[in-house]
Structures are given as C-alpha cells and as structure tokens.
Design a protein around this motif. Sequence first.
Motif, PDB file in Angstrom:
ATOM      1  N   PHE A  58      20.137  56.104  78.081  1.00 59.95           N
ATOM      2  CA  PHE A  58      19.102  55.184  77.602  1.00 59.95           C
ATOM      3  C   PHE A  58      17.820  55.298  78.423  1.00 59.95           C
ATOM      4  N   THR A  73      16.963  51.333  71.875  1.00 62.43           N
ATOM      5  CA  THR A  73      18.292  51.602  71.323  1.00 62.43           C
ATOM      6  C   THR A  73      18.244  51.686  69.795  1.00 62.43           C
ATOM      7  N   LEU A  92      25.140  51.434  70.407  1.00 66.94           N
ATOM      8  CA  LEU A  92      23.692  51.287  70.259  1.00 66.94           C
ATOM      9  C   LEU A  92      23.359  50.067  69.413  1.00 66.94           C
TER      10      LEU A  92
END
Lengths: 475, 356
Positions: free
Chosen positions: B97, B153, B257
């Motif tokens: 991320f 995300t 996610l």
Amino acid sequence: MTKKEDTGFIDRVWNFFASVKLAIVLLITISLTSIIGTVIEQQAAPEENIKVISRLFGESIAPTLYNIFLKMGFMDMYHSWWFVALLLLFCCNLIICSFDRLPRILKIIREPMVPIKDESFKGVAIKRELRLKGNLIKVSNETAHVLKSFRYNFAEIKEEKNIQFLTQKGRYSRLGVYITHFSILLILTGALIGGLFGFKGFLNLPEGETSTVAYSRNGNPIPLGFAIRCNSFDVEYYKNMDMPKAYKSDLSIIVDGKEVERKTIVVNDPLTYNGITFYQSSYGMVPGADGKFILKVVSKNGIEKVYDNLKLGDSFDIPGTSMSAKILDFSPALAINDKTGKPYTYSDELVNPAIYIGVYDKGAEKYRGWILKRYPETSNLPEGHKIEFVDYWGVKYTGLQVRNDPGVWVVYIGCITITLGLIIAFFINHKRLWVRLSEEGGSTRVIFGGSANKNKLAFEREIERMVRVLEGGRK
Amino acid sequence: MSSTFFGISTLSYIAAMAIYISYLAFKKKGIGIFATSVTVFGFINQTIALLLRWSESYRLGIGRAPLTNLYESLIFFVWTLILIYLIIEFKYKTHVFGAFVTPIAGLALAFIELSGMSKNIEPLVPALQSNWLIAHVMISFLGYAAFGVSFATGLMYLILRSDNRRQGIYIFWTICVSIFIIILAAFGIDYIHYKAVSSGQEMIIKEHLFESTFKNPSLAIDTVSWLVSAGLIFILWRYGLALKRLLHSFSLSVEILDEITYKTIAIGFPLLTLGVITGAVWANTAWGVYWSWDPKETWSLITWFIYAVYLHGRFVRGWRGKKVAVLSVLGFVAVIFTYLGVNLLLSGLHSYGSMK
C-alpha cells in the motif's frame, strides 16, 4: 373497487418514498445542483456574476445566460423553490424510509433469541466446535464462567441431553442509523425554526451611543426590546505589527434606564441577551465626529487622575505637582521616517494613534514629545510621572451582527445526536452467540455459533479467545 | 529550527515513495523493510517538527497549535496520512500500500513547495482565534487522511479488477490517474516559468494557474498542452494493464482492499461529519451563522453526500467491489476539491479565498 386502487396508489407512493434508490438519486441530484451555487456567486451584484459567466461561456452570450440563470433561481439557488423542493423530498424520503424499516429493526431488537434446532449449527455464520472431557454439568459451569468473564449475560435453556446458552450484545446499535437519520431531520427543523422565527440584522453603533433597534439587510429597523450602548470600541494590535489581534467592543444592555449587563465582546466571543446575540463584525470611523482624548496621569508618588474630556489644544495638570501639560498635536497613525527620523502620519485610520504633548512647569515649557497609545513605554516622563494615552474616544463605531436564532439549540442537539448515531452505527455491532453443549459418551461436545451484523472478523476472534480460555482453564 | 526537521521529513517521505515503488517493482523483502524504516524516520522527524513549531509560536508571542493556515494544515494532513498508513501496514503486514499512499503525501508536500505558500508562523486575525477552529482543522484532516487511504486502496482495487481496456472502470481509473499527473506537471511548469518573474511567491498558482500550459496566450502552446495531455491519457490507457499485472504479482486479495476501503471510510465519515459540525459551531460563534452555503461549506456537504451514497450503496443496496470503489475514488477527489479547488479555481472567479 376504487378502494383497492386507492391502496395500490398509496402503496406505490409509499414504496417510492421508502426506497433507498430514491435516497441515492436525491443525494446525487442535490450534490450536482449544489455545484452551481459554488460557481455562481450567491446573492451578489448582477455585474459580478455576468463577469463570472462571461469568463466561463464567453462575453457575447453572458447577458442572455445571466437572464436565463436568474429565472432559474441560480443567483440565490439554495433558497430557490426547486432546491427547497429537493430538500423537502429528501426529508420525506428520510422519514418514510425510516418508518418503513424501523418496525423490522425493532422486531429484531425486541425478539428474544431462540435456540438453534440444528445439532451442528448449520448455516450459522461463525462456528467453532470442540470436545471437552467431563460431564455436561461440569462443562456447562465452566462455559458459563467464561461467558461471564467476557461480560455476556446469557439465558440458559436446558433440554434432555443438552444445554444451550443464548446471549447477545449491542442490539440497540441497530438503531444508530435511525438516530443519524433523525438527527438530520432535527438539524433541518432547527434551521427552519431559525428561518421562520429568528432574524438577522446588523447595527453600527458609535462609541457612547445607544440603540433600541437593529437593522435588517434592506435597512428596516428591527426592535430589540431593550437598549444597547457601546461604551467603547478598541482594536488591539500584535506587538510591533499593524496586524490586529483583537477587536473589542465594550457593550452595555440597558433596560428601563438601568444597565443590566455589561460585557466586552471580541470576535468569537459574542454577547447574548434575551435570545438576541451581538457579534463583533466590523468597525469604522464616524464621519465628522468630535473625539475626546482620555488620558490617565500618574504622578511619581502615585497620585492618579483620569482626564476623559480633553480636546486638541487643552491643558491639564499633573496631580500633586506644579507641572502641567498640553495636547499640541494628534496623529491617527504615527510612524517615524527611517532616513530623516521625522514623524509622519501614514494612515487616516486609527492604526497607531499618538498625541504630541508639551510639558510645562510654572508656565515655562520643559520639553515636548509623542505619546503613543500602542506603546506604553512612551508614556513615561523623565521626572518619573506618567501620562498614559488611554483612548481617542467617540470617533469610532462598532459594527455588530445582530442575530436571533431560536432554532440553534435544536441544530446543536442534532449535531450531538448525529455524532452519537454515527459512532453507534459504525463502531458498535450487534453480536449474537449460541453455545450448545451436549454430553456424548463421557465427554462433552461444545459448539459456539455466532453472528454479527458487521465486523464479523472481530467477533470471530473474540469467540476464538473464549474457546482458548475454555480449553486453557482445564489444563 | 522546526524547518530543518520538516525538510528532513519531506525528503524522507519522497525517498520512501521511491523506495516503496521500487519495492513494487523488485519485490525484495529488504526493500520493503527499508521503505518502512525511512517512512518511520520521516514520521518521527515530522512529529518533532510539529512540536517545535508549536513551541516556536509561543516564543514569538503568538501561541497556538500549528493548525491554522494552508501550510500547517497540509503538513498535518501528511502527518495523519502517514500515521494511518503505518497502522495499516503494521496490521496487515504488507508494504504494497505504501507505493499508493506515500505518493499522496509526496503530492501534498510537492504542492507546498510548488505553490510557494507562506511557511512563516504568522499571527492570527481575530476571526481565526478560536478553539473550535483548531478542533475543526484537526478533525477534518484526520478524516481527510482516512479518506486518502481509502482512495489509495479503492484505486488499487479498481486496478486489480480491470480485465480489459474497454471496461468502464479501467477507463475511469486511467483517466483519474492521468489527470493527477497532468495537473501536477502543469503546476510544476507554472512554478518553473513564473518563479523568476513573480515577486509575491504565493501568487504563482493563484494568478498564473495553468498559464504556462493550457491557458497560454500562444495558441500553439495551448494546443500542444492539450495534445500532450490527451497523449498521456492514451499512454496510460494503453499500458495501464501492466500496472495491474504488477499489483497482481503481490497476490493481494481484493477482499482485503475492499475491507480497508470500507473501514477507512467508516472512520473518515464520522470525522468528516464532526469536522463540518465544529466548523459550523465556529462560524456561529464568530458570525452568528452556522451555515451560509459558501462554496467551501457546500463542497464539504457534497463530499459528505458522496460518502453517504457509498455507505447506503454498500449496506442497503448491497453494492460491493467496483461500484463502491469508484465512489471512494470520487469521494477523495471531492475532498481535494473542497480543500484546494475551492480556493484555487473558484476564488479565481470570485474575490474571496486566499492562499495564505
């Protein structure tokens, strides 16, 4: 026959308003239309918006477009009939949607849990099974203990060969969403109350003057029901900077000739009396006003005297001495020229007021000098006396916003409940747990079954911890 | 003093961005740990810098939390974004991320530098002297940071779920990413172009926005700018699937996610609400109006509505995946517009708003 059609129609209307689809469509429509009002300046002068429109669409069609936009209410769109209608529709949707769902939710909340019939807890979202040595009574006591230690109050249902523990937590959290919805309505209601029963006004009040009315935007007087007096207005500056630190108005509320309340207001700290609030909003100079100098004179041995009615050219005594002083000159904004060292006035506003004083002993001049209001160190005389320049009074007015908003408390309550509602809705979940114990050939079979309306993962982990404690306690 | 630490943290974050992206490319565990270390180092420096700035303001006799102007609020935004990111990295034990979150931080920091906004600790005008304002800024930016993560995300989700170039979501995210790059590049060109001529630094972006590119008096440069932009969108559209393959190789689960997107919105939404409320209370104590439909307020309401649509779509209509991921991206675009666009674009049309 007609009756049936009627209910059909009402049902259809009801279903239309109860649908979340409508809610989503409304949210999107209100969002998109709101953008217009952020591009076109609201309640502004026509030229301003013709300028904006010509920048966006070209000069040639700007006047035509302006007229079209004007007819569509874009110049004050948040109060236009169609935007208000959208908001009303949104409210109806919110109310009916909530009423449509609430009974079902209340049923879920009120309904007692029922034991799960199926022996292996088929179809239960979270499931954990284990086998423990010992008979049913022993294991059930241990399980009860574990549940208690996790702060679950449970019901125990005994059947022939098995026991089921039923327990749940946070069932009222299902109401979080409705608290939130209700809060939105509360806030809008508060806004409506304010709009219907309150008023917005302003008042420019010169120092020393009293008013019993405020004025609306179009200049109509609004009676206050009492009198308000501005005792004085002052701007405080940051040290060595011309940047204002505070705008201060010393205000008095007068009822039947008597002062009932007095407060110095600043921006962010208004005065409220009888539901009417006065906000510090602006200030200015009263044209042609005749000001008075207020000076505080303190002699070396501490004798103090305040002169509050001095004019340019007036003389005054320094108490307890044979000395006197005279105001020779005045500057609203005094500065010293860097190169020549000569003082000059740099603004008409009272940014840095100063008086030029001549000091005399028995009629003979001793010296002259500037005393600056913002710089107290300039008030010291060489002999140890002090002449403090307190104010140049009577030339300024304070600009006050005057508001009466009886709905604001409803709005604030709505703000508190919407926050609570959202916290409940997002962070508390409704967890339900079934534990079934059955004795099977000398050992006891334990099944944990659980369900949660959100954050299942966390509940699963909690159940896992319970199981571990239950197993661990036996070692 | 604080500026040294701010400088170190800015460099660290920009370095971390590069390291995270190379981690994405090379997939060496060591690089990931290195990236995290650099981020943590930057975060510690930034925390020290914030505290120092706070105490400096007291020394200057101004005395206030460092949360009152554009510069300070952007710094605080980056600080919270990194904080939330580090928590997520720790919780989900993945460095991937980072390659998506640190660029948001980098973008904010680059924006500070490019716009040349004032970094001085300046005394506050009377209207801004309010604890409600401090609470408002702090809460809003905590919320914005949470939305920033959900944007990252959400975008990753969309990238992973793209199958071919004709797909709506694929076109959507490639255009979004392209526009980000184009705007940043145009800022950069404006900055380089006007740095020399502009006396008041903060005027670069306010007065010369896009004048070196899209709004250039020369029709040729104008046209070229649009063509280059279109070209960039096309390139990203043409080769965007490579990014998908890259992400795919990390075996990230789309469910995680989706879950992080939801969870960060679930944190951001109440914070946004509280941010709007504290702003309204502040306005009411300062002027006696809690809501006046000014563009900033209206845009915050629009943002609120977009996330409200996300939540209702997800919970009641059962939307999952692509549809809500698009909303999480749009929501953050609205956040950025509320914060910067209102000041930059709309104030160009009107007389209010200031980069100070």
